[in-house]
Design a protein around this motif. Sequence first.
Motif, PDB file in Angstrom:
ATOM      1  N   GLU A  93       0.833  -1.205   0.000  1.00 16.04           N
ATOM      2  CA  GLU A  93       0.000   0.000   0.000  1.00 16.04           C
ATOM      3  C   GLU A  93       0.871   1.260   0.000  1.00 16.04           C
ATOM      4  N   THR A  94       1.929   1.250   0.799  1.00 18.91           N
ATOM      5  CA  THR A  94       2.823   2.397   0.886  1.00 18.91           C
ATOM      6  C   THR A  94       3.560   2.615  -0.427  1.00 18.91           C
ATOM      7  N   VAL A  95       4.073   1.545  -1.008  1.00 14.95           N
ATOM      8  CA  VAL A  95       4.747   1.666  -2.303  1.00 14.95           C
ATOM      9  C   VAL A  95       3.783   2.248  -3.326  1.00 14.95           C
ATOM     10  N   ASP A  96       2.567   1.706  -3.381  1.00 11.55           N
ATOM     11  CA  ASP A  96       1.586   2.165  -4.369  1.00 11.55           C
ATOM     12  C   ASP A  96       1.182   3.623  -4.166  1.00 11.55           C
ATOM     13  N   GLU A  97       1.153   4.079  -2.919  1.00 15.40           N
ATOM     14  CA  GLU A  97       0.824   5.481  -2.643  1.00 15.40           C
ATOM     15  C   GLU A  97       1.910   6.435  -3.130  1.00 15.40           C
ATOM     16  N   LEU A  98       3.151   5.989  -3.058  1.00 16.54           N
ATOM     17  CA  LEU A  98       4.267   6.892  -3.288  1.00 16.54           C
ATOM     18  C   LEU A  98       4.932   6.757  -4.650  1.00 16.54           C
ATOM     19  N   PHE A  99       4.904   5.559  -5.238  1.00 18.34           N
ATOM     20  CA  PHE A  99       5.726   5.311  -6.428  1.00 18.34           C
ATOM     21  C   PHE A  99       4.997   4.474  -7.465  1.00 18.34           C
ATOM     22  N   THR A 100       5.501   4.566  -8.663  1.00 19.09           N
ATOM     23  CA  THR A 100       5.036   3.721  -9.748  1.00 19.09           C
ATOM     24  C   THR A 100       6.227   3.442 -10.654  1.00 19.09           C
ATOM     25  N   GLY A 101       6.288   2.258 -11.209  1.00 24.10           N
ATOM     26  CA  GLY A 101       7.377   1.936 -12.125  1.00 24.10           C
ATOM     27  C   GLY A 101       7.976   0.575 -11.862  1.00 24.10           C
ATOM     28  N   GLU A 102       9.023   0.282 -12.608  1.00 20.22           N
ATOM     29  CA  GLU A 102       9.671  -1.031 -12.558  1.00 20.22           C
ATOM     30  C   GLU A 102      10.264  -1.332 -11.184  1.00 20.22           C
ATOM     31  N   ASN A 103      10.971  -0.380 -10.592  1.00 17.30           N
ATOM     32  CA  ASN A 103      11.566  -0.612  -9.275  1.00 17.30           C
ATOM     33  C   ASN A 103      10.498  -0.746  -8.192  1.00 17.30           C
ATOM     34  N   ALA A 104       9.429   0.018  -8.306  1.00 20.00           N
ATOM     35  CA  ALA A 104       8.330  -0.090  -7.344  1.00 20.00           C
ATOM     36  C   ALA A 104       7.718  -1.488  -7.410  1.00 20.00           C
ATOM     37  N   ALA A 105       7.502  -1.982  -8.598  1.00 23.50           N
ATOM     38  CA  ALA A 105       6.958  -3.336  -8.753  1.00 23.50           C
ATOM     39  C   ALA A 105       7.942  -4.373  -8.218  1.00 23.50           C
ATOM     40  N   HIS A 106       9.222  -4.165  -8.490  1.00 25.71           N
ATOM     41  CA  HIS A 106      10.251  -5.115  -8.058  1.00 25.71           C
ATOM     42  C   HIS A 106      10.359  -5.165  -6.538  1.00 25.71           C
ATOM     43  N   ILE A 107      10.322  -4.015  -5.882  1.00 29.62           N
ATOM     44  CA  ILE A 107      10.472  -4.013  -4.429  1.00 29.62           C
ATOM     45  C   ILE A 107       9.277  -4.691  -3.764  1.00 29.62           C
ATOM     46  N   LYS A 108       8.094  -4.589  -4.376  1.00 27.65           N
ATOM     47  CA  LYS A 108       6.922  -5.289  -3.838  1.00 27.65           C
ATOM     48  C   LYS A 108       7.083  -6.803  -3.992  1.00 27.65           C
ATOM     49  N   ARG A 109       7.620  -7.254  -5.117  1.00 30.68           N
ATOM     50  CA  ARG A 109       7.867  -8.696  -5.293  1.00 30.68           C
ATOM     51  C   ARG A 109       8.897  -9.191  -4.278  1.00 30.68           C
ATOM     52  N   CYS A 110       9.941  -8.400  -4.077  1.00 35.90           N
ATOM     53  CA  CYS A 110      10.962  -8.775  -3.094  1.00 35.90           C
ATOM     54  C   CYS A 110      10.366  -8.853  -1.693  1.00 35.90           C
ATOM     55  N   ALA A 111       9.523  -7.893  -1.342  1.00 41.63           N
ATOM     56  CA  ALA A 111       8.887  -7.885  -0.026  1.00 41.63           C
ATOM     57  C   ALA A 111       8.001  -9.115   0.155  1.00 41.63           C
ATOM     58  N   ALA A 112       7.260  -9.488  -0.880  1.00 41.98           N
ATOM     59  CA  ALA A 112       6.406 -10.673  -0.800  1.00 41.98           C
ATOM     60  C   ALA A 112       7.249 -11.930  -0.607  1.00 41.98           C
ATOM     61  N   ASP A 113       8.319 -12.039  -1.374  1.00 45.32           N
ATOM     62  CA  ASP A 113       9.213 -13.190  -1.218  1.00 45.32           C
ATOM     63  C   ASP A 113       9.771 -13.247   0.200  1.00 45.32           C
ATOM     64  N   MET A 114      10.215 -12.090   0.695  1.00 41.48           N
ATOM     65  CA  MET A 114      10.802 -12.020   2.019  1.00 41.48           C
ATOM     66  C   MET A 114       9.799 -12.391   3.104  1.00 41.48           C
ATOM     67  N   ALA A 115       8.595 -11.839   3.016  1.00 42.36           N
ATOM     68  CA  ALA A 115       7.566 -12.147   4.013  1.00 42.36           C
ATOM     69  C   ALA A 115       7.284 -13.643   4.037  1.00 42.36           C
ATOM     70  N   ASN A 116       7.171 -14.245   2.876  1.00 41.27           N
ATOM     71  CA  ASN A 116       6.884 -15.680   2.812  1.00 41.27           C
ATOM     72  C   ASN A 116       8.030 -16.512   3.365  1.00 41.27           C
ATOM     73  N   VAL A 117       9.243 -16.171   3.014  1.00 47.61           N
ATOM     74  CA  VAL A 117      10.399 -16.946   3.471  1.00 47.61           C
ATOM     75  C   VAL A 117      10.589 -16.786   4.981  1.00 47.61           C
ATOM     76  N   ILE A 118      10.554 -15.560   5.477  1.00 52.58           N
ATOM     77  CA  ILE A 118      10.763 -15.353   6.913  1.00 52.58           C
ATOM     78  C   ILE A 118       9.666 -16.040   7.709  1.00 52.58           C
ATOM     79  N   HIS A 119       8.409 -15.876   7.283  1.00 48.13           N
ATOM     80  CA  HIS A 119       7.304 -16.541   7.976  1.00 48.13           C
ATOM     81  C   HIS A 119       7.525 -18.050   8.032  1.00 48.13           C
ATOM     82  N   ALA A 120       7.839 -18.644   6.900  1.00 47.07           N
ATOM     83  CA  ALA A 120       8.026 -20.094   6.847  1.00 47.07           C
ATOM     84  C   ALA A 120       9.200 -20.542   7.703  1.00 47.07           C
TER      85      ALA A 120
END
Length: 151
Positions: A93-120
């Motif tokens: 939500e924060t990324v989407d409020e502030l930024f748009t573009g390739e890096n914004a999309a990439h950082i969201k994918r990285c965050a999702a990967d990280m959340a899943n890995v750390i949780h597991a």
Amino acid sequence: MTTTDILGREEIVRLVDRFYEKVREDETLGFIFDKVAAIDWPSHLPKMYAFWQTVLFRDGGFRGDPIGKHARLVPLTAMGREQFDCWLALFEETVDELFTGENAAHIKRCAADMANVIHAKINAVPDERFDPMKITAEQRARYAAYRSAAP
């Protein structure tokens, strides 16, 4: 109010500061950071700037143990799927409020990967998403790019 893409340290600082404002106000997460982990915000935020700069641009100089830091909280509070999903929703939500573009999309994918890995990892959850035989072609390419770009 999206602006440009995440282009460097200045945007990382803006993202991290706004994100943690939201985290601290959140019913699910705020007390975990402020009461349970008792985060020292003036020292924590620069580490997070370095972390995300390292994730996105490979030049932030972050060194640390995110899994270990999160694992220490497991005996003290709930650190389950609900908490990680909330963290990820606030981040995206924060990324989407502030930024748009390739890096914004990439950082969201990285965050999702990280959340899943750390949780597991901290909850010893077997998750087929982390089975190397079941990752997607896109994930395989992304991980290969990370390995080749690593110092």
